[in-house]
Design a protein around this motif. Sequence first.
Motif, short mmCIF file in Angstrom:
data_model
loop_
_atom_site.label_atom_id
_atom_site.label_comp_id
_atom_site.label_asym_id
_atom_site.label_seq_id
_atom_site.Cartn_x
_atom_site.Cartn_y
_atom_site.Cartn_z
N PHE A 125 0.81 -1.13 0.13
CA PHE A 125 0.14 -0.09 -0.10
C PHE A 125 0.76 1.29 -0.02
O PHE A 125 0.66 2.22 0.79
CB PHE A 125 -0.90 0.08 1.33
CG PHE A 125 -1.76 -1.25 1.21
CD1 PHE A 125 -2.93 -1.23 0.48
CD2 PHE A 125 -1.52 -2.25 1.72
CE1 PHE A 125 -3.89 -2.21 0.35
CE2 PHE A 125 -2.39 -3.43 1.87
CZ PHE A 125 -3.87 -3.40 1.11
N ASP A 153 1.09 3.63 -1.83
CA ASP A 153 0.72 5.05 -2.41
C ASP A 153 0.07 5.76 -0.93
O ASP A 153 0.01 7.05 -1.06
CB ASP A 153 -0.41 4.60 -3.28
CG ASP A 153 -0.15 4.12 -4.77
OD1 ASP A 153 1.04 4.34 -4.97
OD2 ASP A 153 -0.95 3.58 -5.26
N HIS A 154 -0.06 5.00 -0.23
CA HIS A 154 -0.58 5.65 1.19
C HIS A 154 0.63 5.79 2.23
O HIS A 154 0.19 6.18 3.22
CB HIS A 154 -1.74 4.86 1.96
CG HIS A 154 -3.05 4.51 0.75
ND1 HIS A 154 -3.76 5.58 0.58
CD2 HIS A 154 -3.33 3.58 0.27
CE1 HIS A 154 -4.72 5.22 -0.25
NE2 HIS A 154 -4.49 4.05 -0.46
N SER A 173 -6.77 6.74 3.81
CA SER A 173 -6.52 5.42 3.35
C SER A 173 -7.47 4.68 3.65
O SER A 173 -7.71 3.20 3.08
CB SER A 173 -5.18 4.85 3.62
OG SER A 173 -5.07 5.04 5.14
N PHE A 190 -10.78 3.89 3.72
CA PHE A 190 -11.87 3.55 2.38
C PHE A 190 -11.23 2.96 1.37
O PHE A 190 -12.17 2.29 0.47
CB PHE A 190 -12.75 4.71 2.09
CG PHE A 190 -13.53 5.55 3.54
CD1 PHE A 190 -14.47 4.67 4.17
CD2 PHE A 190 -12.84 6.65 3.89
CE1 PHE A 190 -14.91 5.29 5.17
CE2 PHE A 190 -13.63 7.11 4.93
CZ PHE A 190 -14.54 6.58 5.55
N ASP A 191 -10.03 2.95 0.98
CA ASP A 191 -9.29 2.35 -0.03
C ASP A 191 -8.96 0.93 0.27
O ASP A 191 -8.62 0.18 -0.64
CB ASP A 191 -8.11 3.16 -0.72
CG ASP A 191 -8.63 4.39 -1.41
OD1 ASP A 191 -9.86 4.71 -1.62
OD2 ASP A 191 -7.91 5.30 -1.10
N ILE A 192 -9.01 0.35 1.44
CA ILE A 192 -8.53 -0.82 1.87
C ILE A 192 -9.70 -1.52 2.49
O ILE A 192 -10.01 -1.54 3.71
CB ILE A 192 -7.57 -0.52 2.83
CG1 ILE A 192 -6.16 0.27 2.05
CG2 ILE A 192 -6.84 -2.05 3.10
CD1 ILE A 192 -5.12 0.78 3.14
#
Length: 287
Positions: free
Chosen positions: A187, A189-190, A253, A255-257
């Motif tokens: 991850f 990007d975060h 992050s 809500f993207d995971i």
Amino acid sequence: MQYESVDQFLKSGQAALAKGPVALIFAEDNVELNSTLRHHLKLGFRSVIAFMPQGFEIDADLESDIHRVTFTCAPRSVVFDTINQIGQAAPGLWTYYCYNAEYLFFPFCETRSVGEMLAFHTEERRPAMLTHVVDLYADDLTTFPNGVSPDRAMLDRTGYYAHTRHDATGQPIDRQLDMSGGLRWRFEDHIPYERRRIDRIALFKSRKGLTLLPDHSFNEPEYNTYACPWHHNLTAAICSFRAAKALKTNAGSTFDIPSFRWRNSVEFQWTSRQLLDLGLMEPGQWF
């Protein structure tokens, strides 16, 4: 014992720094704080010093076993400043540091103490030990929305990478590597670039003039090496929910995971044998 500040601890808590190894545990929040303290007490540290806000509660039976220092882990730099203050106040002391929801493992830690391990490491003329931060995460983020569950913890069995470290002129640095993997890699990007590495010199022998830097390395190059020039040395692992916790509590992050699990997730067995088998730590010449 309880101290109102780091300054008070350094003035009146010198008995806790009389003999190592000592563990410095920094509580960023109260998630798994009790289990973190219990784990490191069980490893055999001479003193466990916990840095936490006044309002954090810990189990009553732990109060007499630890030294508690009122402290807030913000901004991030105060942790490094405090470790350096303690190192200058107690030179020659084997010291370990971590955050809450992080757990130290070393080869054969189920039957041998951290003191025994560091005595052997000292005999090999090593003043520091490389640790890899191995990300742990809950198997189900619906049940455990903060990403933390010691009873249902998982880790990545593959996906760890070593990169040669270079100096300011672009030349390779002898016996130093930048390590990546785990949640910080999957991850990325975060995760800010400067916080993606998973190598940390978390066990070290303090000395005058030694400075821990904000990237978890030291101003003394030999302290940052993974082994001596002539053979492999011991390394250890810090099994950590810290990245999972950050990724699921950060609004940018979370809500993207929907899940941390992937095809290379395996159940964490809470044993040094599993970490050795996965190549996440090295026994060196210690058998």
